[in-house]
Design a protein around this motif. Structure first.
Motif, mmCIF file in Angstrom:
data_model
loop_
_atom_site.group_PDB
_atom_site.id
_atom_site.type_symbol
_atom_site.label_atom_id
_atom_site.label_comp_id
_atom_site.label_asym_id
_atom_site.label_seq_id
_atom_site.Cartn_x
_atom_site.Cartn_y
_atom_site.Cartn_z
ATOM 1 N N ASP A 35 -25.546 -11.426 24.622
ATOM 2 C CA ASP A 35 -25.501 -12.844 24.288
ATOM 3 C C ASP A 35 -25.212 -13.648 25.546
ATOM 4 O O ASP A 35 -24.538 -13.183 26.464
ATOM 5 C CB ASP A 35 -24.398 -13.121 23.257
ATOM 6 N N VAL A 36 -25.745 -14.888 25.587
ATOM 7 C CA VAL A 36 -25.564 -15.781 26.716
ATOM 8 C C VAL A 36 -24.757 -16.991 26.257
ATOM 9 O O VAL A 36 -24.908 -17.444 25.119
ATOM 10 C CB VAL A 36 -26.923 -16.273 27.268
ATOM 11 N N PHE A 37 -23.943 -17.537 27.129
ATOM 12 C CA PHE A 37 -23.051 -18.652 26.799
ATOM 13 C C PHE A 37 -23.764 -19.841 26.162
ATOM 14 O O PHE A 37 -23.194 -20.560 25.359
ATOM 15 C CB PHE A 37 -22.280 -19.118 28.046
ATOM 16 N N TRP A 38 -25.043 -20.067 26.473
ATOM 17 C CA TRP A 38 -25.752 -21.241 25.965
ATOM 18 C C TRP A 38 -26.398 -20.986 24.597
ATOM 19 O O TRP A 38 -27.058 -21.860 24.050
ATOM 20 C CB TRP A 38 -26.776 -21.746 26.973
ATOM 21 N N GLY A 39 -26.214 -19.778 24.044
ATOM 22 C CA GLY A 39 -26.709 -19.502 22.701
ATOM 23 C C GLY A 39 -27.910 -18.588 22.620
ATOM 24 O O GLY A 39 -28.374 -18.276 21.530
ATOM 25 N N PHE A 69 -33.691 -22.046 21.109
ATOM 26 C CA PHE A 69 -33.954 -23.481 21.229
ATOM 27 C C PHE A 69 -35.361 -23.773 21.758
ATOM 28 O O PHE A 69 -35.766 -24.928 21.829
ATOM 29 C CB PHE A 69 -32.912 -24.136 22.141
ATOM 30 N N ASN A 118 -34.782 -17.296 23.455
ATOM 31 C CA ASN A 118 -34.149 -18.608 23.493
ATOM 32 C C ASN A 118 -34.396 -19.272 22.144
ATOM 33 O O ASN A 118 -35.514 -19.713 21.869
ATOM 34 C CB ASN A 118 -34.743 -19.458 24.626
ATOM 35 N N TRP A 141 -40.102 -25.435 27.438
ATOM 36 C CA TRP A 141 -38.643 -25.503 27.477
ATOM 37 C C TRP A 141 -38.002 -25.838 26.143
ATOM 38 O O TRP A 141 -37.052 -25.202 25.733
ATOM 39 C CB TRP A 141 -38.203 -26.487 28.568
ATOM 40 N N ASN A 142 -38.494 -26.817 25.440
ATOM 41 C CA ASN A 142 -37.903 -27.201 24.139
ATOM 42 C C ASN A 142 -38.750 -26.736 22.967
ATOM 43 O O ASN A 142 -38.643 -27.268 21.863
ATOM 44 C CB ASN A 142 -37.709 -28.715 24.080
#
Length: 143
Positions: free
Chosen positions: A103-107, A128, A126, A139-140
């Motif tokens: 897991d990564v801190f940004w989710g 997101f 990702n 990216w989004n």
């Protein structure tokens, strides 16, 4: 200049060994001129070129090419569950795990490996930035 990258070239020691590494990950070569191995990607191409050939093309000493450049390549996946198996596949093909899947801190969820020439790849999910129907990344998320 259009906002896109057309070709990513990786300088390698042994073109056939490096091509075999990417083929072991499931990639397919496309026809190309002698001295280059190419893999078509979604909207881009990954090319393999010898370090010696690139040094000659740039007019610099061969010793100037090599080592970690501070650039990483990323391959995003649709689900978190796909990350660890792909890292394992890279390791079985001769790659070196630099950071296991986690897991990564940004989710998100990711890990890193180096290919047989030391090029660093991030394998990530990702949540997101969902991928488009053909695996396109934005990216989004692909809209």
């Amino acid at each position: 200049m259009d906002q896109r990258v057309s070709l990513i070239t990786l300088c390698v020691d042994d073109m056939e060994a490096s091509a075999a590494f990417y083929e072991a990950l499931g990639w397919k070569r496309v026809e190309s001129q002698d001295g280059v191995v190419a893999f078509d990607l979604i909207g881009q191409t990954l090319g393999l070129y010898t370090k010696a050939g690139m040094a000659e093309e740039l007019g610099i000493p061969l010793e100037s090419i090599g080592g970690f450049s501070g650039v990483t390549l990323a391959h995003n996946l649709r689900t978190k569950e796909e990350v660890a198996p792909l890292l394992e596949r890279a390791e079985k093909a001769g790659g070196r795990i630099l950071k296991p899947a986690q897991d990564v801190f940004w989710g998100g969820y990711h890990g890193y490996f180096a290919d047989i020439d030391g090029h660093v790849w991030e394998i990530a999910h990702n949540p997101f930035s969902p991928l488009g129907p053909n695996g396109e990344f934005q990216w989004n998320g692909v809209k």
